[in-house]
Design a protein around this motif. Sequence first.
Motif, PDB file in Angstrom:
ATOM      1  N   ALA A   1      76.050  12.971 -27.773  1.00  0.00           N
ATOM      2  CA  ALA A   1      75.456  13.516 -26.531  1.00  0.00           C
ATOM      3  C   ALA A   1      74.441  12.528 -25.943  1.00  0.00           C
ATOM      4  CB  ALA A   1      74.791  14.861 -26.826  1.00  0.00           C
ATOM      5  N   ALA A   2      73.651  11.893 -26.811  1.00  0.00           N
ATOM      6  CA  ALA A   2      72.654  10.917 -26.320  1.00  0.00           C
ATOM      7  C   ALA A   2      73.360   9.721 -25.674  1.00  0.00           C
ATOM      8  CB  ALA A   2      71.770  10.450 -27.480  1.00  0.00           C
ATOM      9  N   ILE A   3      74.475   9.295 -26.263  1.00  0.00           N
ATOM     10  CA  ILE A   3      75.225   8.160 -25.695  1.00  0.00           C
ATOM     11  C   ILE A   3      75.781   8.537 -24.322  1.00  0.00           C
ATOM     12  CG2 ILE A   3      77.376   6.817 -25.962  1.00  0.00           C
ATOM     13  CD1 ILE A   3      76.789   6.739 -29.006  1.00  0.00           C
ATOM     14  N   VAL A   4      76.368   9.719 -24.237  1.00  0.00           N
ATOM     15  CA  VAL A   4      76.957  10.166 -22.961  1.00  0.00           C
ATOM     16  C   VAL A   4      75.842  10.333 -21.908  1.00  0.00           C
ATOM     17  CG1 VAL A   4      78.199  12.061 -21.836  1.00  0.00           C
ATOM     18  CG2 VAL A   4      79.000  11.179 -24.043  1.00  0.00           C
ATOM     19  N   ALA A   5      74.700  10.890 -22.332  1.00  0.00           N
ATOM     20  CA  ALA A   5      73.572  11.083 -21.399  1.00  0.00           C
ATOM     21  C   ALA A   5      73.081   9.737 -20.853  1.00  0.00           C
ATOM     22  CB  ALA A   5      72.435  11.815 -22.104  1.00  0.00           C
ATOM     23  N   ALA A   6      73.228   8.682 -21.664  1.00  0.00           N
ATOM     24  CA  ALA A   6      72.786   7.351 -21.227  1.00  0.00           C
ATOM     25  C   ALA A   6      73.883   6.610 -20.451  1.00  0.00           C
ATOM     26  CB  ALA A   6      72.362   6.529 -22.450  1.00  0.00           C
ATOM     27  N   GLY A   7      75.005   7.304 -20.179  1.00  0.00           N
ATOM     28  CA  GLY A   7      76.071   6.700 -19.370  1.00  0.00           C
ATOM     29  C   GLY A   7      77.190   6.073 -20.185  1.00  0.00           C
ATOM     30  N   GLY A   8      77.145   6.254 -21.509  1.00  0.00           N
ATOM     31  CA  GLY A   8      78.186   5.655 -22.355  1.00  0.00           C
ATOM     32  C   GLY A   8      79.313   6.618 -22.661  1.00  0.00           C
ATOM     33  N   LYS A   9      80.260   6.142 -23.513  1.00  0.00           N
ATOM     34  CA  LYS A   9      81.419   6.969 -23.880  1.00  0.00           C
ATOM     35  C   LYS A   9      81.389   7.219 -25.384  1.00  0.00           C
ATOM     36  CE  LYS A   9      83.439   3.819 -21.515  1.00  0.00           C
ATOM     37  NZ  LYS A   9      84.327   2.733 -21.267  1.00  0.00           N
ATOM     38  N   ALA A  10      81.473   8.503 -25.772  1.00  0.00           N
ATOM     39  CA  ALA A  10      81.401   8.818 -27.199  1.00  0.00           C
ATOM     40  C   ALA A  10      82.083  10.130 -27.498  1.00  0.00           C
ATOM     41  CB  ALA A  10      79.941   8.901 -27.639  1.00  0.00           C
ATOM     42  N   LYS A  11      82.509  10.243 -28.759  1.00  0.00           N
ATOM     43  CA  LYS A  11      83.082  11.497 -29.261  1.00  0.00           C
ATOM     44  C   LYS A  11      82.437  11.751 -30.615  1.00  0.00           C
ATOM     45  CE  LYS A  11      87.378  13.246 -31.304  1.00  0.00           C
ATOM     46  NZ  LYS A  11      87.779  14.387 -30.475  1.00  0.00           N
ATOM     47  N   ALA A  12      82.154  13.016 -30.905  1.00  0.00           N
ATOM     48  CA  ALA A  12      81.572  13.361 -32.203  1.00  0.00           C
ATOM     49  C   ALA A  12      82.630  13.988 -33.089  1.00  0.00           C
ATOM     50  CB  ALA A  12      80.424  14.338 -32.003  1.00  0.00           C
TER      51      ALA A  12
END
Length: 249
Positions: A48-59
Amino acid sequence: MLTFNNRTALVTGAGRGIGKAIAETLAKHGVTVICVSKSADSCGATAAAIVAAGGKAKALAVDVADGAAIAQAAEALLKEFPAIDILVNNAGITRDGLLFRMSEADWSDVLATNLTSCFHWTKLIGRPMTRARWGRIVNIASVSGIMGNAGQANYSAAKAGMIGLTKTLAREFAGRSVTVNAVAPGFIKTDMTTEFVNNPEASAKILEVVPLKRFGEAADIANMTAYLCSEEASYITGQVFTVDGGMAM
Ligand code: NAP
């Protein structure tokens, strides 16, 4: 700025500490990061922190001590992602104690989580990497695996095992342009070391053997790992990089 060409990475133990820093650093370079940890909350927070910073991530919550759980997760991920180009085996635990007081469960849990997990992930994620003829694998070992450390027979054995695995797989995968390296951190400020870092007597004793006279930050490990995962590190394989303030010179 390092070159990554929109790669996808899987980072284990990405919920906290060093793994979280590695996941966030790779994401800042445009890498899509699959964040694995034991608890869904912890890898979820990193993603979520990565996505909030504009990145792409899956948990993805996976117990890496469970080979069957890794197999199930890897099968689903390889269907979802066209390629997983980077694998960082970082998840780890300690169960410290002098050998005569160490239970077999403490031995097996540490070996399963820290070492056997690397065998499973690398076998499953590494095969498509070798087929694609590009890949980066970084194993987060420890100076304990190089120097040994009284009270850590299980952990030192697991980390030394990771180093042997790294060197062998570097040789096995080299013909396919898949590099395999290890990073060996010294004392880094994370949840794993809080009890030493926050204890003035224990930390003074540790810092006596650290030439740079401070504990490391998770970012110190993340920066080295990101470099080893980049295009720029294409001629480096089978190496162990100590990031330890000079402790294991
Ligand atoms: P940490 O703060 O304790 O974080 C460990 C991470 O690993 C957490 O995200 C945890 O998941 C995950 N993990 C543990 N067991 C797992 C399992 N069975 N399945 C899935 N995930 C699991 O540790 P750290 O200090 O960042 O350490 C990261 C790596 O660096 C470890 O391999 C450690 O041995 C190595 N290292 C650390 C130091 C140091 O000084 N900190 C020094 C040398 C080497 P949850 O968040 O879900 O609990």
